[in-house]
Design a protein around this motif. Structure first.
Motif, short mmCIF file in Angstrom:
data_model
loop_
_atom_site.label_atom_id
_atom_site.label_comp_id
_atom_site.label_asym_id
_atom_site.label_seq_id
_atom_site.Cartn_x
_atom_site.Cartn_y
_atom_site.Cartn_z
N TRP A 277 0.84 -1.20 0.00
CA TRP A 277 0.00 0.00 0.00
C TRP A 277 0.88 1.26 0.00
CZ3 TRP A 277 -5.50 0.10 0.52
CH2 TRP A 277 -6.11 -1.15 0.72
N LEU A 278 1.94 1.23 0.80
CA LEU A 278 2.70 2.46 1.04
C LEU A 278 3.82 2.71 0.04
CD1 LEU A 278 2.80 2.46 4.95
CD2 LEU A 278 1.26 3.72 3.43
N GLU A 279 4.43 1.63 -0.50
CA GLU A 279 5.54 1.85 -1.42
C GLU A 279 5.13 2.57 -2.71
OE1 GLU A 279 7.64 -1.88 -1.47
OE2 GLU A 279 8.66 -1.38 0.43
N PRO A 280 4.00 2.17 -3.34
CA PRO A 280 3.59 2.93 -4.53
C PRO A 280 3.27 4.39 -4.20
CG PRO A 280 2.22 0.95 -4.25
CD PRO A 280 3.12 1.04 -3.07
N MET A 281 2.78 4.64 -2.98
CA MET A 281 2.49 6.02 -2.57
C MET A 281 3.78 6.83 -2.49
SD MET A 281 0.65 7.39 0.94
CE MET A 281 2.09 7.41 2.02
N LEU A 282 4.82 6.26 -1.87
CA LEU A 282 6.10 6.97 -1.77
C LEU A 282 6.69 7.24 -3.15
CD1 LEU A 282 7.76 5.12 1.27
CD2 LEU A 282 6.88 7.46 1.22
N ALA A 283 6.61 6.24 -4.04
CA ALA A 283 7.15 6.41 -5.40
C ALA A 283 6.41 7.53 -6.12
CB ALA A 283 7.02 5.10 -6.18
N HIS A 284 5.09 7.55 -5.96
CA HIS A 284 4.27 8.58 -6.62
C HIS A 284 4.59 9.97 -6.07
CE1 HIS A 284 0.71 10.50 -8.40
NE2 HIS A 284 0.58 11.10 -7.24
N LEU A 285 4.72 10.09 -4.75
CA LEU A 285 4.97 11.40 -4.14
C LEU A 285 6.37 11.91 -4.51
CD1 LEU A 285 3.33 10.78 -0.63
CD2 LEU A 285 2.35 11.97 -2.60
N LYS A 286 7.31 10.99 -4.65
CA LYS A 286 8.66 11.37 -5.06
C LYS A 286 8.62 11.96 -6.48
CE LYS A 286 13.41 9.76 -4.92
NZ LYS A 286 14.30 8.67 -4.51
N GLN A 287 7.83 11.31 -7.32
CA GLN A 287 7.65 11.78 -8.71
C GLN A 287 7.05 13.19 -8.74
OE1 GLN A 287 5.19 8.87 -10.61
NE2 GLN A 287 6.43 8.82 -12.45
N GLN A 288 6.21 13.46 -7.75
CA GLN A 288 5.55 14.77 -7.68
C GLN A 288 6.47 15.86 -7.11
OE1 GLN A 288 2.12 15.48 -8.60
NE2 GLN A 288 2.46 13.53 -9.62
N GLY A 289 7.69 15.49 -6.76
CA GLY A 289 8.64 16.49 -6.25
C GLY A 289 8.73 16.55 -4.74
#
Length: 373
Positions: A90-102
């Motif tokens: 649940w949390l790893e894709p969220m971290l990857a996405h937020l990193k992409q968002q800057g």
């Protein structure tokens, strides 16, 4: 279960929240409009097998001064299955996405309660000179799965909020006071109040204190009482525009999301409070009172009315929000817990807020910047 995370519309987000028994008021889409100085995004988790949405999160992004990097914050969220065995999926894709968002750092507040203390246990603790903090008292209820969640987060590299849970070091309170309403009659709830509370409610009734609901047009009167409170209790008040924005944003999303109450005596408003409603969870969110008229106990009368209204709405919990975990009578926050313990109810300890530094250098810089403010 394999999951996909993607940005969703506010409508999808709201529909998901409405399908749940409750969620934090800081995880409804309209909270983004309340926090207008932050950029926001709505995230959804989907079950790959069924395509069904199984989780949601409101992310608030705050830009670092001078550079295009952000702190990503999910207050009292995300709204996911925290006890899922595959929490990292649940949390790893969220971290990857937020990193992409800057994002250079992520802060979240899992809405998971670890311990609860019933009012009688807290009262005993207050009377015991050896007890200095709430956690010195043996909890009446412990959620073993919450410790597993904390372990999993640490193993994934999440760090617990700096203060380690002394109460107000987190952005949101780690300790709250709640009156459970599910499967209880109002008579039971009232019977659980301590003697002083019951006496004060009676006193207010006898004196003719009336409690009324206000609307947008009454926010200026709310502000007057709130600013008197701020001077008395030494805190910096939020401006009137904040409450006007809150009212408009939340009640546009759901006409019964925010309410305003006044307790008045002989036509004079003596105390006021705002109330927030999401599903079966009702919060007393901000309170204010004048320096006059305290002898007619307007605050007790107002709380009792709000509690009864929450009950009539079918609420399962009436949440009096933050308390400090200090049971030291000389502590300036002690009065707060004393007032709330009088309602019977129980103190609850959340897992607290957790940080994930995506860029350790910038995360450290933010820590230093925040500690100097």
């Amino acid at each position: 279960m394999s999951l996909t995370l993607r940005t969703i519309s506010r409508e999808q987000h709201l529909a998901y929240i409405q399908s749940l028994p409750s969620a934090s008021h800081m995880q409804v889409p309209a909270w983004a409009d309340v926090k207008a100085e932050w950029r926001s995004e709505n995230l959804g988790w989907f079950d790959d097998r069924t395509g069904e949405m199984v989780g949601a999160g409101l992310v608030l992004y705050r830009q670092l001064p001078k550079i295009k990097r952000y702190l990503a914050y999910l207050p009292e969220g995300p709204v996911i299955n925290w006890f899922a065995p595959n929490l990292q999926e649940w949390l790893e894709p969220m971290l990857a996405h937020l990193k992409q968002q800057g994002a250079f750092s992520v802060k979240m507040g899992p809405p998971v309660i670890i311990r609860r203390w019933e009012a009688p246990s807290i009262k005993q603790g207050i009377q015991n000179p050896d007890v200095k903090r709430l956690r010195d008292i043996e909890a009446d209820h412990i959620e073993p799965r919450a410790f597993e969640v904390a372990d999993k987060l640490r193993r994934m590299g999440w760090q617990q909020g700096e203060d380690g849970g002394a109460g107000f070091g987190d952005v949101q309170p780690r300790y709250v006071y709640q009156v459970p309403l599910a499967n209880r009659s109002l008579e039971e709830v009232h019977k659980n109040f301590n003697q002083l509370w019951r006496r004060n409610i009676k006193k207010a009734e006898k004196a003719g204190v009336e409690v009324v609901q206000g609307g947008y047009q009454d926010l200026e009167e709310w502000q007057r009482l709130y600013e008197i409170t701020a001077v008395r209790d030494h805190f910096r008040p939020r401006p009137l525009s904040y409450f006007q924005r809150m009212w408009t944003a939340l009640n546009t999303e759901d006409p019964n999301r925010m309410r305003l109450y006044f307790a008045r005596h002989n036509g004079v408003n003596l105390s006021a409070a705002t109330m927030l409603i999401v599903g079966g969870h009702v919060w007393y969110s901000y309170g204010a009172s004048d320096n006059i008229g305290r002898e007619v106990r307007p605050s007790n009368a107002m709380q009792w009315r709000m509690l009864r209204d929450a009950y009539a709405l079918g609420a399962t919990v009436y949440d009096l929000r933050g308390i400090s975990d200090s049971l030291d009578e000389t502590d300036h926050l002690f009065g707060l817990i004393q007032f709330k313990v009088g309602t019977g109810g129980q103190a609850a300890e959340y897992l607290g807020e957790w940080d994930f530094p995506l860029n350790k250098l910038l995360h450290k810089a933010l820590d230093i910047y925040m500690s100097r403010r």
